[in-house]
Design a protein around this motif. Sequence first.
Motif, short mmCIF file in Angstrom:
data_model
loop_
_atom_site.label_atom_id
_atom_site.label_comp_id
_atom_site.label_asym_id
_atom_site.label_seq_id
_atom_site.Cartn_x
_atom_site.Cartn_y
_atom_site.Cartn_z
N SER A 99 -9.94 -49.52 -1.54
CA SER A 99 -9.18 -50.30 -0.58
C SER A 99 -8.38 -49.39 0.35
CB SER A 99 -8.23 -51.25 -1.31
OG SER A 99 -7.34 -51.88 -0.40
N PRO A 100 -8.49 -49.56 1.68
CA PRO A 100 -7.73 -48.73 2.62
C PRO A 100 -6.22 -48.81 2.41
CG PRO A 100 -9.43 -49.97 3.77
CD PRO A 100 -9.37 -50.51 2.38
N ASP A 101 -5.73 -49.95 1.95
CA ASP A 101 -4.29 -50.11 1.71
C ASP A 101 -3.79 -49.15 0.63
OD1 ASP A 101 -4.13 -52.07 3.58
OD2 ASP A 101 -4.27 -53.73 2.16
N LEU A 102 -4.69 -48.71 -0.24
CA LEU A 102 -4.28 -47.88 -1.37
C LEU A 102 -4.83 -46.46 -1.32
CD1 LEU A 102 -4.77 -50.53 -4.20
CD2 LEU A 102 -2.60 -49.70 -3.29
N THR A 103 -5.69 -46.17 -0.37
CA THR A 103 -6.32 -44.84 -0.34
C THR A 103 -6.14 -44.10 0.97
OG1 THR A 103 -8.42 -45.89 0.29
CG2 THR A 103 -8.07 -45.46 -2.05
N ARG A 104 -5.55 -44.74 1.98
CA ARG A 104 -5.30 -44.03 3.23
C ARG A 104 -3.86 -43.52 3.26
NH1 ARG A 104 -8.35 -47.66 7.90
NH2 ARG A 104 -10.48 -47.25 7.18
N GLU A 105 -3.72 -42.28 3.73
CA GLU A 105 -2.43 -41.60 3.66
C GLU A 105 -1.30 -42.37 4.34
OE1 GLU A 105 -0.93 -37.35 5.26
OE2 GLU A 105 -2.71 -37.29 3.99
N ASN A 106 -1.56 -42.87 5.54
CA ASN A 106 -0.49 -43.56 6.28
C ASN A 106 -0.10 -44.87 5.61
OD1 ASN A 106 -3.01 -44.61 6.92
ND2 ASN A 106 -2.41 -45.23 8.97
N LYS A 148 4.37 -46.63 -10.11
CA LYS A 148 4.23 -47.78 -9.22
C LYS A 148 2.88 -47.74 -8.50
CE LYS A 148 6.47 -50.11 -5.31
NZ LYS A 148 7.59 -50.06 -4.33
N TYR A 149 2.50 -46.56 -8.06
CA TYR A 149 1.23 -46.44 -7.33
C TYR A 149 0.04 -46.73 -8.25
CZ TYR A 149 -2.51 -44.36 -4.53
OH TYR A 149 -3.67 -44.16 -3.82
N VAL A 150 0.08 -46.19 -9.47
CA VAL A 150 -1.01 -46.44 -10.43
C VAL A 150 -1.08 -47.92 -10.79
CG1 VAL A 150 -1.80 -46.00 -12.79
CG2 VAL A 150 -1.09 -44.11 -11.36
N ASP A 151 0.06 -48.58 -10.92
CA ASP A 151 0.06 -50.03 -11.19
C ASP A 151 -0.68 -50.79 -10.10
OD1 ASP A 151 1.43 -49.69 -13.53
OD2 ASP A 151 3.41 -50.19 -12.69
N ASP A 152 -0.43 -50.42 -8.85
CA ASP A 152 -1.13 -51.06 -7.73
C ASP A 152 -2.63 -50.79 -7.78
OD1 ASP A 152 1.26 -52.05 -6.78
OD2 ASP A 152 1.56 -50.46 -5.30
N LEU A 153 -2.98 -49.55 -8.14
CA LEU A 153 -4.39 -49.20 -8.25
C LEU A 153 -5.07 -49.98 -9.37
CD1 LEU A 153 -4.24 -45.30 -7.88
CD2 LEU A 153 -5.14 -46.89 -6.20
N GLU A 206 -4.19 -52.85 -10.63
CA GLU A 206 -4.30 -54.26 -10.24
C GLU A 206 -5.53 -54.48 -9.37
OE1 GLU A 206 -1.69 -57.72 -7.92
OE2 GLU A 206 -0.85 -55.70 -8.22
N ASN A 207 -5.74 -53.59 -8.39
CA ASN A 207 -6.92 -53.68 -7.53
C ASN A 207 -8.19 -53.44 -8.33
OD1 ASN A 207 -9.03 -52.13 -5.72
ND2 ASN A 207 -7.78 -53.33 -4.31
N TYR A 208 -8.15 -52.45 -9.22
CA TYR A 208 -9.31 -52.10 -10.05
C TYR A 208 -9.72 -53.27 -10.94
CZ TYR A 208 -11.64 -49.94 -14.09
OH TYR A 208 -12.51 -49.65 -15.12
N GLU A 209 -8.76 -53.86 -11.63
CA GLU A 209 -9.07 -54.97 -12.54
C GLU A 209 -9.53 -56.21 -11.78
OE1 GLU A 209 -5.53 -55.40 -14.84
OE2 GLU A 209 -6.10 -53.80 -16.25
N GLY A 210 -8.97 -56.43 -10.57
CA GLY A 210 -9.41 -57.55 -9.75
C GLY A 210 -10.86 -57.40 -9.35
N ARG A 211 -11.24 -56.20 -8.90
CA ARG A 211 -12.63 -55.95 -8.52
C ARG A 211 -13.56 -56.06 -9.72
NH1 ARG A 211 -13.86 -50.64 -5.44
NH2 ARG A 211 -15.94 -51.52 -5.71
N LEU A 212 -13.10 -55.54 -10.86
CA LEU A 212 -13.91 -55.58 -12.07
C LEU A 212 -14.17 -57.03 -12.50
CD1 LEU A 212 -15.27 -53.96 -14.31
CD2 LEU A 212 -13.10 -53.98 -15.55
N GLU A 213 -13.13 -57.84 -12.43
CA GLU A 213 -13.28 -59.25 -12.81
C GLU A 213 -14.23 -59.98 -11.88
OE1 GLU A 213 -10.51 -63.25 -13.50
OE2 GLU A 213 -9.60 -61.35 -12.89
N LYS A 214 -14.07 -59.79 -10.57
CA LYS A 214 -14.94 -60.45 -9.61
C LYS A 214 -16.39 -60.00 -9.77
CE LYS A 214 -11.38 -61.08 -6.05
NZ LYS A 214 -10.90 -60.66 -4.72
N SER A 215 -16.57 -58.70 -9.99
CA SER A 215 -17.94 -58.18 -10.15
C SER A 215 -18.57 -58.73 -11.42
CB SER A 215 -17.91 -56.65 -10.20
OG SER A 215 -17.41 -56.11 -9.00
N THR A 216 -17.79 -58.85 -12.50
CA THR A 216 -18.31 -59.38 -13.76
C THR A 216 -18.71 -60.85 -13.62
OG1 THR A 216 -16.88 -57.84 -14.99
CG2 THR A 216 -17.81 -59.70 -16.21
N VAL A 217 -17.86 -61.61 -12.92
CA VAL A 217 -18.17 -63.03 -12.69
C VAL A 217 -19.46 -63.17 -11.87
CG1 VAL A 217 -17.40 -65.12 -11.49
CG2 VAL A 217 -15.78 -63.82 -12.88
#
Length: 245
Positions: A61-68, A111-116, A118-129
């Motif tokens: 996700s650009p929100d979590l991986t782009r420097e700015n 805090k940053y890892v928590d955000d990551l 959350e995004n990771y588990e969301g993608r994993l859940e959607k992909s599994t479904v």
Amino acid sequence: MREEKKRFVLYEYLMYFWKRKHYFLIVPIITMLLIGGGVYFLKKDMPYTGQAVVYTGGVTSPDLTRENNIAAKFADEENLEIFVSSKQVKFTKKGNSAKEVEQNLNNLSGKYVDDLIENYEGRLEKSTVYLNSLEKRVEVLNAAIEKYNQDLEKDLDPDKYELLIDLFIETEKELSEADATANRMRSDLDFFVREKPKVLSENVTQSKTYFKEGAAIGLILGLLLTVLLLALMKYLSEGRRYYND
């Protein structure tokens, strides 16, 4: 007519330098202290620097991986630098005490890892479904093909037989696409599960002062200045003697 005395200029300069060898001690020490001290005070920073390296894994996700965008999330943090490389984010934090920097880094990286995550588990859940829905679709299509095969063995009129053949071909095509997508999804999920975000390292060290580098430059410059100064003094001395004579 008096024969001119042969001169050895290099030897004269070397002897002149040797008699004033204390210059090679005094001038380099002065320049070493001046430049080293100047660099130290100009580059002087907070005494402690901490670095935390976070592995972003399968999160794209650009929100979590782009420097700015990451910097915007921590806009209120002072003395913080963020650097993003391939699947890694490095946080550099400066402070007045090791404990302060360590606590700040823990909070930031946590805090940053928590955000990551959350995004990771969301993608994993959607992909599994989505994969489960594909697998169910494959089962339905397999059942349909089996039913078509059974119907085709019956004594059918030509129109119905042709219709079943068209349905059979279309269903087989859809089954092939669904099965290929499901296999690709399983492979992607296997890889994605291993790409879970995490903190790779955290450390706090004393900040670099650059005094040694400045002192080394000052020493070399001092030696050069000494040679130039003595050469100029020798030249002026000979010039004054020449005109006095």
